[in-house]
Design a protein around this motif. Structure first.
Motif, PDB file in Angstrom:
ATOM      1  N   THR A 291       0.990  -1.165   0.077  1.00  0.00           N
ATOM      2  CA  THR A 291      -0.113  -0.143   0.087  1.00  0.00           C
ATOM      3  C   THR A 291       0.924   1.363   0.182  1.00  0.00           C
ATOM      4  OG1 THR A 291      -0.295  -0.048   2.612  1.00  0.00           O
ATOM      5  CG2 THR A 291      -1.864  -1.167   1.184  1.00  0.00           C
TER       6      THR A 291
ATOM      7  N   ARG B 184      -4.021   2.532  -5.580  1.00  0.00           N
ATOM      8  CA  ARG B 184      -4.734   3.337  -4.533  1.00  0.00           C
ATOM      9  C   ARG B 184      -5.931   3.999  -5.416  1.00  0.00           C
ATOM     10  NH1 ARG B 184      -2.448   8.060  -0.652  1.00  0.00           N
ATOM     11  NH2 ARG B 184      -4.380   9.476  -0.468  1.00  0.00           N
TER      12      ARG B 184
ATOM     13  N   LEU C 257      -8.780  -3.499  -0.146  1.00  0.00           N
ATOM     14  CA  LEU C 257      -8.403  -3.317   1.151  1.00  0.00           C
ATOM     15  C   LEU C 257      -8.971  -1.820   1.564  1.00  0.00           C
ATOM     16  CD1 LEU C 257      -4.454  -3.973   0.650  1.00  0.00           C
ATOM     17  CD2 LEU C 257      -6.587  -5.750   1.010  1.00  0.00           C
ATOM     18  N   ASN C 258      -8.775  -1.650   2.853  1.00  0.00           N
ATOM     19  CA  ASN C 258      -9.266  -0.280   3.324  1.00  0.00           C
ATOM     20  C   ASN C 258      -7.942   0.610   3.652  1.00  0.00           C
ATOM     21  OD1 ASN C 258      -8.255  -1.119   5.859  1.00  0.00           O
ATOM     22  ND2 ASN C 258     -10.266  -1.812   6.893  1.00  0.00           N
ATOM     23  N   SER C 259      -8.288   1.600   4.314  1.00  0.00           N
ATOM     24  CA  SER C 259      -7.252   2.563   4.279  1.00  0.00           C
ATOM     25  C   SER C 259      -6.042   2.063   4.987  1.00  0.00           C
ATOM     26  CB  SER C 259      -7.618   3.963   4.832  1.00  0.00           C
ATOM     27  OG  SER C 259      -8.223   3.859   6.251  1.00  0.00           O
TER      28      SER C 259
ATOM     29  N   VAL D 273     -11.333  -5.788   2.924  1.00  0.00           N
ATOM     30  CA  VAL D 273     -12.631  -5.723   2.896  1.00  0.00           C
ATOM     31  C   VAL D 273     -13.445  -6.877   2.242  1.00  0.00           C
ATOM     32  CG1 VAL D 273     -14.521  -4.344   2.241  1.00  0.00           C
ATOM     33  CG2 VAL D 273     -12.390  -3.145   2.963  1.00  0.00           C
TER      34      VAL D 273
ATOM     35  N   SER E  70     -18.947  -3.321  -3.366  1.00  0.00           N
ATOM     36  CA  SER E  70     -18.841  -3.309  -1.859  1.00  0.00           C
ATOM     37  C   SER E  70     -19.297  -1.559  -1.951  1.00  0.00           C
ATOM     38  CB  SER E  70     -17.396  -3.154  -1.424  1.00  0.00           C
ATOM     39  OG  SER E  70     -17.659  -2.999   0.322  1.00  0.00           O
TER      40      SER E  70
ATOM     41  N   LEU F 255     -18.996   1.626  -0.247  1.00  0.00           N
ATOM     42  CA  LEU F 255     -17.958   2.357   0.205  1.00  0.00           C
ATOM     43  C   LEU F 255     -18.116   3.737   0.783  1.00  0.00           C
ATOM     44  CD1 LEU F 255     -15.399   1.526  -2.445  1.00  0.00           C
ATOM     45  CD2 LEU F 255     -15.781   0.173  -0.358  1.00  0.00           C
ATOM     46  N   GLN F 256     -17.506   4.080   1.888  1.00  0.00           N
ATOM     47  CA  GLN F 256     -17.822   5.560   2.239  1.00  0.00           C
ATOM     48  C   GLN F 256     -16.594   6.427   1.731  1.00  0.00           C
ATOM     49  OE1 GLN F 256     -20.246   6.985   4.213  1.00  0.00           O
ATOM     50  NE2 GLN F 256     -21.168   4.825   3.659  1.00  0.00           N
TER      51      GLN F 256
ATOM     52  N   GLY G  28     -13.392   8.060   1.261  1.00  0.00           N
ATOM     53  CA  GLY G  28     -11.825   7.715   1.698  1.00  0.00           C
ATOM     54  C   GLY G  28     -10.815   6.979   0.724  1.00  0.00           C
ATOM     55  N   THR G  29      -9.908   6.628   1.388  1.00  0.00           N
ATOM     56  CA  THR G  29      -8.775   6.067   0.684  1.00  0.00           C
ATOM     57  C   THR G  29      -9.201   4.379   0.629  1.00  0.00           C
ATOM     58  OG1 THR G  29      -7.218   7.792   0.780  1.00  0.00           O
ATOM     59  CG2 THR G  29      -6.244   5.631   0.221  1.00  0.00           C
ATOM     60  N   TYR G  30      -8.662   3.521  -0.498  1.00  0.00           N
ATOM     61  CA  TYR G  30      -9.003   2.044  -0.772  1.00  0.00           C
ATOM     62  C   TYR G  30      -7.837   1.818  -1.572  1.00  0.00           C
ATOM     63  CZ  TYR G  30     -13.436   3.020   1.435  1.00  0.00           C
ATOM     64  OH  TYR G  30     -14.463   3.313   2.467  1.00  0.00           O
TER      65      TYR G  30
END
Length: 476
Positions: free
Chosen positions: A350, A376, A405-407, A412, A436, A438-439, A441-443
């Motif tokens: 990451t 990213r 993947l989450n931040s 996930v 998914s 998602l809110q 943000g960074t994933y």
């Protein structure tokens, strides 16, 4: 005197080729060994050749870049192996039956016939600018001054164009479609390497290698519809082993040949044969078992250096299937003959991830078995998103596991479908897709190569699961 004329003169004089005993018993101590090209008078099949060169096996093995044991085993067990008049190893591949040569339906790319090898189908490059090339030649070629000429005593040999519509004066749309699909399949087989697989004819000095300081070279894989060689062997193709990076006599062992009269005119068969013959040029032997010279695979999988015609997934191999008689590391051997692996274009973590915008598409290559590519993704609007990673559209070698993947780098969700095949030309389950809510943000999206089933008898490992992919993420 040219190499061809020298060899022809020896043959016409009744000279014996391929060297065997160095100094016969009872001769004077200072007698010179018999030259290798005076021990047999013609190219000779494996077991007979082995009998002739037994006492000179170390010398012949060194000439071919092989160990003594490897050369001995090859000549003794592989019925398609031959030595030529200089002690160089080559293969004559078996042909297929008429039923096995039925051409597949090709997709339509071309819109009009062309009078020459020009236009999109003949301008294809997998890696433009690479020093090494594999040229897929559908346009005919004059073979002159080579080992093939010496073998047949014909010089030059003027090979005709690829033709399926009875009009060799032009390339019809269906013929161009085959050219494009063959290129796509072969390009995928060699995608992990720093080599340009192309249908656009390069200058001859970009194929030939004149010295060890010459860093631009390659091979010509000639698609040959004629009978000049094929009628005598009934074979599907012929190629010398380990000559790709040969310096000085490079052109003498060119080209590798694929015979449409032996494998048919369809894209799948031509591509499998082309990758296989080029594989010999870069040093690879056959993948078989103790009972068969060529392993036909299992499930949807087969080794490229075995028989890949009947399986949707053909990959490079290191002999992980049950009963394998060849455990050579294909990637290592190919790399030792001039084709280095590509550099990694995306980070493995990451922290080293490459940015991928929502709605954009990334193109990548998994070149090393341990490689993973991480991207990213910055999500600005909450909602449902779908990420899709696709393997190559034709002849995919890469089986993909896709992780979201989450931040913090925690998984996930992930996907790794079971692979298989719809038919021999169409693998299934190589790509993967995740969705998914998602809110903002960074994933991260992680593309990983995986195997399937048991490499012994139902599937394959991660070893040969390498190749090209596309990756995109979009609102769903």
């Amino acid at each position: 005197m040219s190499r061809f004329r020298r060899t022809a003169a020896l043959v016409s004089a009744g000279a014996v080729v391929f060297g065997a005993l160095a100094v016969a018993a009872g001769t004077q101590a200072d007698a010179q060994p018999t030259p290798l090209d005076q021990l047999i008078g013609r190219p000779t099949p494996g077991t007979a050749a082995l009998g002739k060169v037994q006492a000179r096996l170390a010398e012949v093995a060194q000439r071919n870049g092989l160990s003594e044991q490897k050369l001995r085993d090859t000549l003794a067990t592989d019925k398609t192996s031959w030595l030529d008049s200089d002690g160089r190893l080559f293969y004559k591949e078996p042909g297929l039956t008429d039923a096995q040569m039925v051409p597949e339906v090709s997709p339509r790319w071309a819109t009009e016939a062309v009078a020459a090898a020009e236009g999109p189908a003949f301008e294809l490059h997998s890696r433009p600018g690479a020093n090494q090339v594999i040229y897929l030649d559908f346009d005919g070629h004059s073979i002159t001054g080579t080992a093939w000429n010496a073998d047949k005593g014909i010089d030059p040999v003027n090979v005709s164009r690829y033709d399926t519509d009875g009009n060799p004066a032009s390339f019809g749309t269906a013929e161009q479609d085959v050219v494009r699909e063959v290129w796509a399949r072969v390009a995928e087989d060699y995608a992990a390497f720093d080599v340009d697989v192309t249908t656009q004819e390069p200058p001859q000095d970009a194929i030939n290698r004149t010295s060890t300081s010459d860093q631009q070279y390659g091979t010509r894989v000639l698609i040959d519809p004629d009978t000049w060689y094929q009628s005598g062997c009934g074979c599907g193709g012929v190629a010398y082993i380990g000559v790709y990076d040969n310096a000085g006599q490079h052109d003498y062992y060119q080209p590798a040949l694929v015979f449409t009269r032996g494998v048919g005119t369809g894209a799948k068969n031509l591509a499998e044969a082309a990758s296989h013959e080029a594989g010999h040029n870069v040093g690879l032997g056959h993948d078989g078992t103790s009972s068969v010279g060529y392993y036909q695979g299992h499930g949807a999988w087969a080794p490229i250096m075995g028989v890949g015609y009947y399986r949707g997934i053909s990959q490079w191999s290191k002999g992980e299937y049950s009963g394998a008689n060849n455990s050579e590391d294909d990637y290592s051997v190919i790399s030792s003959h001039g084709l280095a692996l590509r550099a990694d274009e995306a980070g493995d973590t990451t922290a080293a991830a490459v940015a991928l915008a929502v709605g954009a598409t990334a193109n990548g290559i998994i070149a090393a078995e341990s490689d993973t590519d991480v991207y990213r993704v910055d999500v600005a609007v909450a909602g449902s998103y779908t990420a899709t990673a696709g393997s190559a559209a034709f002849g995919g070698n890469l089986d993909i596991k896709l992780d979201l993947l989450n931040s913090a780098g925690a998984v996930v969700t992930s996907a790794d479908p079971a692979s298989g095949q719809t038919n021999a030309g169409t693998p299934t389950g190589l790509g993967a897709s995740v969705s998914s809510n998602l809110q903002p943000g960074t994933y991260y999206l992680r593309v990983d190569n995986v195997g399937y089933g048991d490499p012994l008898n139902t599937g394959y490992s991660t070893y040969g699961s390498r190749g090209a992919y596309t990756l995109a993420v979009n609102p769903s």
